[in-house]
Design an enzyme around this catalytic site. Structure first.
Site, PDB file in Angstrom:
ATOM      1  N   ASP A   1       1.100   4.416   3.860  1.00 48.14           N
ATOM      2  CA  ASP A   1       0.420   3.406   3.221  1.00 48.14           C
ATOM      3  C   ASP A   1       0.537   3.027   1.895  1.00 48.14           C
ATOM      4  OD1 ASP A   1      -0.310   6.177   2.460  1.00 48.14           O
ATOM      5  OD2 ASP A   1      -2.327   5.457   1.742  1.00 48.14           O
ATOM      6  N   GLU A   2       0.336   2.118   1.272  1.00 39.91           N
ATOM      7  CA  GLU A   2       0.200   1.601  -0.333  1.00 39.91           C
ATOM      8  C   GLU A   2       1.871   2.186  -0.953  1.00 39.91           C
ATOM      9  OE1 GLU A   2      -4.353   2.185  -1.675  1.00 39.91           O
ATOM     10  OE2 GLU A   2      -3.233   4.090  -1.697  1.00 39.91           O
ATOM     11  N   VAL A   3       2.844   1.463  -0.346  1.00 40.40           N
ATOM     12  CA  VAL A   3       4.094   1.753  -0.812  1.00 40.40           C
ATOM     13  C   VAL A   3       4.208   0.655  -1.676  1.00 40.40           C
ATOM     14  CG1 VAL A   3       6.650   1.725  -0.394  1.00 40.40           C
ATOM     15  CG2 VAL A   3       5.011   2.589   1.501  1.00 40.40           C
TER      16      VAL A   3
END
Ligand SMILES: *[C@@H]1O[C@H](CO)[C@@H](O)[C@H](O)[C@H]1NC(C)=O
Ligand SMILES: *[C@@H]1O[C@H](CO)[C@@H](O)[C@H](O)[C@H]1NC(C)=O
Ligand SMILES: *[C@@H]1O[C@H](CO)[C@@H](O)[C@H](O)[C@H]1NC(C)=O
Ligand SMILES: *[C@@H]1O[C@H](CO)[C@@H](O)[C@H](O)[C@H]1NC(C)=O
Ligand SMILES: *[C@@H]1O[C@H](CO)[C@@H](O)[C@H](O)[C@H]1NC(C)=O
Ligand SMILES: *[C@@H]1O[C@H](CO)[C@@H](O)[C@H](O)[C@H]1NC(C)=O
Ligand SMILES: *[C@@H]1O[C@H](CO)[C@@H](O)[C@H](O)[C@H]1NC(C)=O
Ligand SMILES: *[C@@H]1O[C@H](CO)[C@@H](O)[C@H](O)[C@H]1NC(C)=O
EC number: 3.2.1.52
Length: 548
Positions: A338-340
């Site tokens: 998530d949220e790279v």
């Protein structure tokens, strides 16, 4: 006062949480012997582990029923227990149940291989007669038997002066879960939780018939996980004692397994990984730089480098150490995703353009998942890997959706064989707080969330269940129980019983509230510090009197 009293008694009479698929009850009082003869047999050959698991469940059942005393005085108008409890004379006259027969129909599958839907059958049957001194619980597998015992413990009250009793014999229950995956995701990185906190949570989950504990065990803030191949990683623990040793992990896995719960571990990557930089600065780019808000959703910034053989060796080494210790307990490993943050790659890859970065992320994930497969496990990833990064995922990968219910549909539409998991962190709003938000949802909001909303019948087949996320920015040991309970119980019922009843009608707060009240009191008596859902005044009255 007569009418409200009757309504209260009716409400209390079926106070099982989560509500069974089918249940019929009578109005006869029966009592349980203080030392019931609880026997277990299986129609098919079972392994010794299964028998041991059942025997331990029987011991917990007895402790729960006979020492975690639940005299339901709080459920009675004006706190007058004599209006609820059978009198001593009634109790003396009542049939004494002195045996509980547990019968398992199938042997447990001791492999944790796919296809997952064939691995577990958690259904059970429970019969209490008003003319027999035996209770019969039949379980499809040991999980079914465990659920049956849990239900049985919720059918009885402790009597002020006598043995445990139920007022609703005969009871006939046939029960099975709506969803395979009924989980809690506990974030162990943002704040510290002791092993005892997690064990207590496992116990509470079992009491709510939840069966998956997802441990988001590492993140940017700390790495509280001992990995013997890389002992230096726990430099990123909050203190030299605040980490989970290999023995801790083993005992958590066993305690969970004993209660029919699989623990799914997640080492989030490539984002949410800065804590690795404390021991391996060479593996992380953009570590702890300012303004952090440009490089990460939360401080500190930093992310695993991409297209870097040292990072790939690290991931292989990490998995080679950790996964063999998990594979006998669970078929899943969660690789995060998530949220790279794209900007965090400007320094090492010279670009923050998504499509330009895509091949690097693709290569990272393919490598990580190849390693997961090598250890005979299946991967779980957060939805961004599929929806934002267009990663080609193996068909046996589970995609976990957290951002929105709409994304559940998008995930399913990208490939019918992916299994979506939901309970989105939707409804998330920072307003009016300019901090990490306090994404706390009331039990009602959670209860009204339908994991299958807006999906076609065909699409619903791809949803395996859901999880309640406890992101721990504002939670540690001190408030864990009241953050989770009974909010997670609301999810447990949606996931076990379904958002709708057997007639396809939405379950209502009016019906659920008195049962949840009682469930909450039962959890309190088991030393789980669940928070109140209403004034005690409301618990003692029919739920319509407190309806909003
Ligand atoms: C418990 O029940 C089983 C099965 O009926 C019986 O064989 C056993 O003797 C009983 N044990 C006790 C202590 O009564
Ligand atoms: C107990 O009652 C059930 C139905 O109520 C009946 O089928 C059964 O035969 C009865 N058993 C005994 C031992 O009387
Ligand atoms: C689970 O086991 C029960 C009892 O044996 C059976 O009726 C049911 O069909 C099984 N469910 C599945 C999905 O196999
Ligand atoms: C993923 O695919 C979509 C649609 O083709 C495209 O708009 C998007 O830029 C792609 N994302 C990346 C990171 O390449
Ligand atoms: C990664 O680095 C290697 C050189 O080490 C290079 O050949 C390759 O093209 C790079 N890109 C990707 C997407 O792997
Ligand atoms: C999952 O799929 C991948 C790619 O097709 C395969 O290599 C792997 O063996 C599968 N894993 C399991 C546990 O079936
Ligand atoms: C379902 O679809 C409607 C109409 O598109 C939308 O307003 C609603 O928010 C959706 N609900 C969920 C839970 O996705
Ligand atoms: C049932 O609940 C869902 C939300 O879970 C809501 O969108 C829907 O409108 C409700 N249906 C009815 C008939 O009230």
């Amino acid at each position: 006062m007569l009418l409200p009293l009757i309504v209260t008694l009716i409400a209390v009479a079926v106070a099982i949480w989560p509500i069974p698929a089918t249940m019929s009850t009578g109005n006869t009082v029966v009592k349980l012997s203080y030392n019931p003869n609880i026997t277990f047999r299986s129609l098919q050959e079972v392994k010794p582990e299964t028998t041991t698991k059942i025997n331990r469940a029987i011991e917990r059942f007895k402790i729960n029923l006979f020492t975690k005393v639940f005299v339901p005085d709080m459920l009675q108008p004006f706190g007058d227990i004599s209006k609820f409890e059978p009198s001593i004379v009634e109790i003396e006259k009542a049939l004494t149940i002195n045996a509980v027969r547990l019968v398992q129909l199938n042997s447990d599958l001791h492999t944790v291989k796919p296809v997952l839907t064939e691995n577990e059958n958690e259904s059970y049957d429970l019969r209490i007669m008003d003319n027999s001194t035996e209770i019969l619980i039949t379980g499809a597998t040991s999980s079914g038997i465990l659920h049956g015992l849990t239900t049985l413990s919720q059918l009885f009250y402790t009597h002020t002066w006598g043995p445990p009793y139920t007022k609703i014999a005969p009871v006939s229950i046939t029960d099975t879960p709506r969803f395979l995956h009924r989980g809690i995701n506990l974030d162990l990185s943002r704040n510290w939780f002791s092993k005892e906190d997690i064990l207590r949570t496992i116990d509470a989950m079992a009491f709510n018939k939840m069966n998956r504990l997802h441990l988001h065990i590492t993140d940017a803030q700390s790495w509280p996980l001992e990995i013997p191949a890389f002992p230096e990683l726990i430099k990123a623990a909050y203190s030299p004692t605040k980490y989970y040793s290999t023995q801790d992990i083993q005992s958590l896995l066993s305690a969970a397994e004993d209660r029919g719960i699989q623990i799914l571990m997640e080492t989030d990557m490539p984002g949410h990984s800065t804590s690795i930089a404390y021991s391996h600065p060479e593996l992380i780019t953009s570590a702890n730089i300012q303004p952090w808000g440009d490089y990460a959703a939360e401080p500190p910034s930093g992310t695993l480098k991409l297209n870097d053989s040292n990072v790939e060796d690290f991931v292989s080494g990490l998995f080679a150490d950790f996964l063999p210790r998990l594979v006998h307990h669970t078929q899943y490993y969660h690789t995060g995703g998530d949220e790279v943050n794209k900007k965090a790659y400007e320094i090492t890859l010279g670009t923050s353009d998504g499509p330009t970065l895509q091949p690097f992320v693709e290569r990272f994930v393919q490598h990580a998942h190849k390693e997961v497969f090598k250890h005979d496990m299946q991967a779980i990833v957060w939805e961004e890997m599929l929806l934002d990064w267009n990663i080609s995922l193996a068909k046996n990968t589970t995609v976990q959706v957290w951002q929105s219910a709409a994304n559940v549909k998008r995930v399913i539409q990208k490939g019918q064989l992916w299994e979506a998991m939901t309970f989105a962190k939707s409804y998330h709003s920072c307003y009016p707080f300019a901090d990490y938000c306090s994404p706390v949802k009331s039990w009602r909001l959670i209860y009204s969330y339908d994991p299958l909303a807006n999906l076609t019948i065909e699409e619903t087949k791809s949803v395996i269940g859901g999880e309640i996320h406890l992101w721990a920015e504002q939670t540690d040991s001190s408030n864990l129980d009241r953050m989770l309970w009974p909010r997670a119980s609301a999810a447990a019922e949606v996931l076990w019983s379904g958002r709708q009843d057997s007639n396809g009608v939405n379950r209502t707060f009016l019906e659920a509230t008195p049962r949840l009240h009682e469930m909450r009191f039962r959890m309190i008596s088991k030393s789980i510090h669940a928070e109140p859902i209403q004034p005690l005044w409301c618990a003692q009255r029919p739920s319509y009197m407190c309806a909003l």
